[in-house]
Design an enzyme around this catalytic site. Sequence first.
Site, short mmCIF file in Angstrom:
data_model
loop_
_atom_site.label_atom_id
_atom_site.label_comp_id
_atom_site.label_asym_id
_atom_site.label_seq_id
_atom_site.Cartn_x
_atom_site.Cartn_y
_atom_site.Cartn_z
N GLY A 106 0.80 -19.46 16.68
CA GLY A 106 1.36 -18.75 17.82
C GLY A 106 2.79 -18.27 17.63
O GLY A 106 3.29 -17.50 18.45
N MET A 135 6.46 -13.72 13.91
CA MET A 135 7.28 -13.49 12.72
C MET A 135 7.48 -11.98 12.53
O MET A 135 6.50 -11.24 12.46
CB MET A 135 6.57 -14.06 11.48
CG MET A 135 7.33 -13.82 10.18
SD MET A 135 6.47 -14.52 8.75
CE MET A 135 5.22 -13.25 8.47
N PRO A 136 8.72 -11.51 12.46
CA PRO A 136 8.92 -10.08 12.18
C PRO A 136 8.19 -9.71 10.88
O PRO A 136 8.32 -10.41 9.87
CB PRO A 136 10.44 -9.96 12.03
CG PRO A 136 11.00 -11.10 12.83
CD PRO A 136 10.01 -12.22 12.64
N GLY A 147 10.52 -8.52 6.38
CA GLY A 147 11.61 -9.45 6.08
C GLY A 147 12.50 -8.85 5.00
O GLY A 147 12.12 -7.89 4.34
N ASP A 166 14.11 -13.70 3.83
CA ASP A 166 13.32 -14.55 2.94
C ASP A 166 14.18 -15.00 1.75
O ASP A 166 14.52 -14.21 0.89
CB ASP A 166 12.10 -13.81 2.40
CG ASP A 166 11.34 -14.68 1.39
OD1 ASP A 166 10.79 -15.71 1.83
OD2 ASP A 166 11.35 -14.36 0.19
N TYR A 189 16.69 -19.68 -5.35
CA TYR A 189 17.47 -18.44 -5.51
C TYR A 189 18.97 -18.71 -5.55
O TYR A 189 19.76 -17.83 -5.88
CB TYR A 189 17.19 -17.44 -4.37
CG TYR A 189 15.76 -16.96 -4.26
CD1 TYR A 189 14.83 -17.21 -5.26
CD2 TYR A 189 15.35 -16.23 -3.14
CE1 TYR A 189 13.52 -16.77 -5.13
CE2 TYR A 189 14.03 -15.79 -3.02
CZ TYR A 189 13.13 -16.07 -4.00
OH TYR A 189 11.84 -15.63 -3.88
N LYS A 207 12.04 -21.66 0.71
CA LYS A 207 10.96 -22.24 -0.10
C LYS A 207 11.44 -23.48 -0.84
O LYS A 207 12.58 -23.53 -1.31
CB LYS A 207 10.48 -21.22 -1.14
CG LYS A 207 10.33 -19.81 -0.61
CD LYS A 207 9.74 -18.85 -1.64
CE LYS A 207 9.77 -17.42 -1.12
NZ LYS A 207 11.09 -16.77 -1.20
N HIS A 254 6.96 -23.09 -2.91
CA HIS A 254 7.19 -21.88 -3.72
C HIS A 254 6.05 -21.61 -4.72
O HIS A 254 5.79 -20.46 -5.08
CB HIS A 254 8.52 -22.04 -4.47
CG HIS A 254 9.20 -20.77 -4.82
ND1 HIS A 254 10.57 -20.63 -4.79
CD2 HIS A 254 8.73 -19.56 -5.22
CE1 HIS A 254 10.90 -19.40 -5.16
NE2 HIS A 254 9.80 -18.74 -5.42
P1 NDP Z 1 10.84 -5.41 -4.44
O1 NDP Z 1 9.50 -4.79 -4.49
O2 NDP Z 1 11.44 -5.73 -3.14
O3 NDP Z 1 11.82 -4.47 -5.27
C1 NDP Z 1 13.18 -4.79 -5.46
C2 NDP Z 1 13.72 -3.88 -6.54
O4 NDP Z 1 13.63 -2.53 -6.14
C3 NDP Z 1 15.15 -4.12 -6.85
O5 NDP Z 1 15.35 -3.82 -8.22
C4 NDP Z 1 15.87 -3.09 -5.95
O6 NDP Z 1 17.11 -2.75 -6.55
C5 NDP Z 1 14.91 -1.94 -5.98
N1 NDP Z 1 14.81 -1.18 -4.72
C6 NDP Z 1 14.89 -1.68 -3.45
N2 NDP Z 1 14.67 -0.72 -2.54
C7 NDP Z 1 14.46 0.42 -3.24
C8 NDP Z 1 14.18 1.75 -2.84
N3 NDP Z 1 14.08 2.07 -1.55
N4 NDP Z 1 13.99 2.67 -3.81
C9 NDP Z 1 14.09 2.33 -5.12
N5 NDP Z 1 14.35 1.09 -5.55
C10 NDP Z 1 14.53 0.14 -4.63
O7 NDP Z 1 10.76 -6.69 -5.41
P2 NDP Z 1 11.23 -8.20 -5.39
O8 NDP Z 1 10.59 -8.79 -6.56
O9 NDP Z 1 12.67 -8.34 -5.19
O10 NDP Z 1 10.47 -8.82 -4.13
C11 NDP Z 1 11.01 -8.82 -2.84
C12 NDP Z 1 11.26 -10.22 -2.34
O11 NDP Z 1 10.08 -11.02 -2.47
C13 NDP Z 1 12.28 -11.02 -3.15
O12 NDP Z 1 13.61 -10.65 -2.92
C14 NDP Z 1 11.96 -12.42 -2.71
O13 NDP Z 1 12.48 -12.66 -1.41
C15 NDP Z 1 10.44 -12.37 -2.71
N6 NDP Z 1 9.85 -12.81 -4.00
C16 NDP Z 1 9.13 -13.98 -3.99
C17 NDP Z 1 8.54 -14.45 -5.13
C18 NDP Z 1 7.76 -15.71 -5.07
O14 NDP Z 1 7.41 -16.26 -6.12
N7 NDP Z 1 7.44 -16.21 -3.90
C19 NDP Z 1 8.68 -13.75 -6.42
C20 NDP Z 1 9.43 -12.52 -6.33
C21 NDP Z 1 9.96 -12.07 -5.15
P3 NDP Z 1 18.51 -2.71 -5.71
O15 NDP Z 1 18.75 -4.10 -5.18
O16 NDP Z 1 19.50 -2.29 -6.73
O17 NDP Z 1 18.30 -1.71 -4.61
#
Ligand code: NDP
Length: 293
Positions: free
Chosen positions: A10, A13-14, A17, A44, A49, A74, A107
């Site tokens: 219930g 969650m936005p 994130g 998140d 991290y 996580k 995680h």
């Molecule tokens: P994303 O798909 O969010 O992509 C992030 C990358 O894309 C960065 O290099 C960023 O660079 C770039 N970027 C962001 N916005 C744009 C845009 N509009 N146009 C072009 N490039 C863009 O990948 P992530 O792997 O970071 O995943 C998102 C989140 O998921 C993580 O931050 C984390 O919170 C979570 N995660 C969880 C994992 C798990 O094991 N549970 C593993 C990996 C991620 P810049 O910052 O320079 O804009």
Amino acid sequence: MTTSLTLNNGVEMPAVGFGVFQTPPEETVDAVRAALRTGYRHIDTAAAYGNEREVGRAIRDSGLDRSEVFIETKIWITDFGYEETLHAFEKSAGKLGVDRIDLLILHQALPERFDLTLGAYRALEKLLADGRVRAIGVSNFMREHLDRLLAETSVVPAVNQIEVHPYFQQPDVLAADAEHGIVSQAWSPIGGITFYRDSGHTSTLEDPTIARSAQAHGRTPAQVMLRWGLQRGRSVIPKSTRAERIDENFAVFDFELTDEELIAIDALDTGVRGGPDPEEVTLADFGWEIAEA
Ligand code: NDP
């Protein structure tokens, strides 16, 4: 379409994130502050991290009431086990500077030591019962890990955070989540892992099918991918440290992809994983320690 998802207990969650994986601590306060200014109300992070403290600081500095921001973090694998995970909650809450965490997830599945995973999850159940967390869940759990967990514990995870982007969609895990009423949350939702790491395929940002939809709607490829995830019922957690991209990734509530476009993006799945295989995440290779608060 709504901007939040109702979890299986219930809690609201936005749906979008803000991710902070690989955001260095010294850039995290500014990034999260920018995200909150833009309108994100869900962050998140993860113990692993190394930036929970900065996430907490940015939220406090924002002037928003604590209840307005949904905080997800996580537990790392070195803190798995019942007592260890109870203590890991104190570490994360202490660094974040909060009494209560909105969503606390494991995680990794840590299949080689699933006994520790079960102990960790039972600690999450205890924290939930005690009101220290509002919802609990998992990350990188495949169908068989969910089955093992569900057989041995009582609270169905609210969320499973897994790698999902157009080039790696994990339909079987998405189906398993749906069967159990678990929200699938897409990490690397714009395919970050396809371009910041050598993932064996080209960048999702260059994909012609996605580019075609982007052009048709006057949007960017990133916005199209996020919209695709939302319209498929998932939570998405894009990461950026650049103000203009932080804005861009949140401007996804005022256009709609057609069914044909959604189906065309579904068809881009290559089955090639970008991140580590959950079976290969072991204490020997990923066993870094999480500092005290
Ligand atoms: P994303 O798909 O969010 O992509 C992030 C990358 O894309 C960065 O290099 C960023 O660079 C770039 N970027 C962001 N916005 C744009 C845009 N509009 N146009 C072009 N490039 C863009 O990948 P992530 O792997 O970071 O995943 C998102 C989140 O998921 C993580 O931050 C984390 O919170 C979570 N995660 C969880 C994992 C798990 O094991 N549970 C593993 C990996 C991620 P810049 O910052 O320079 O804009």
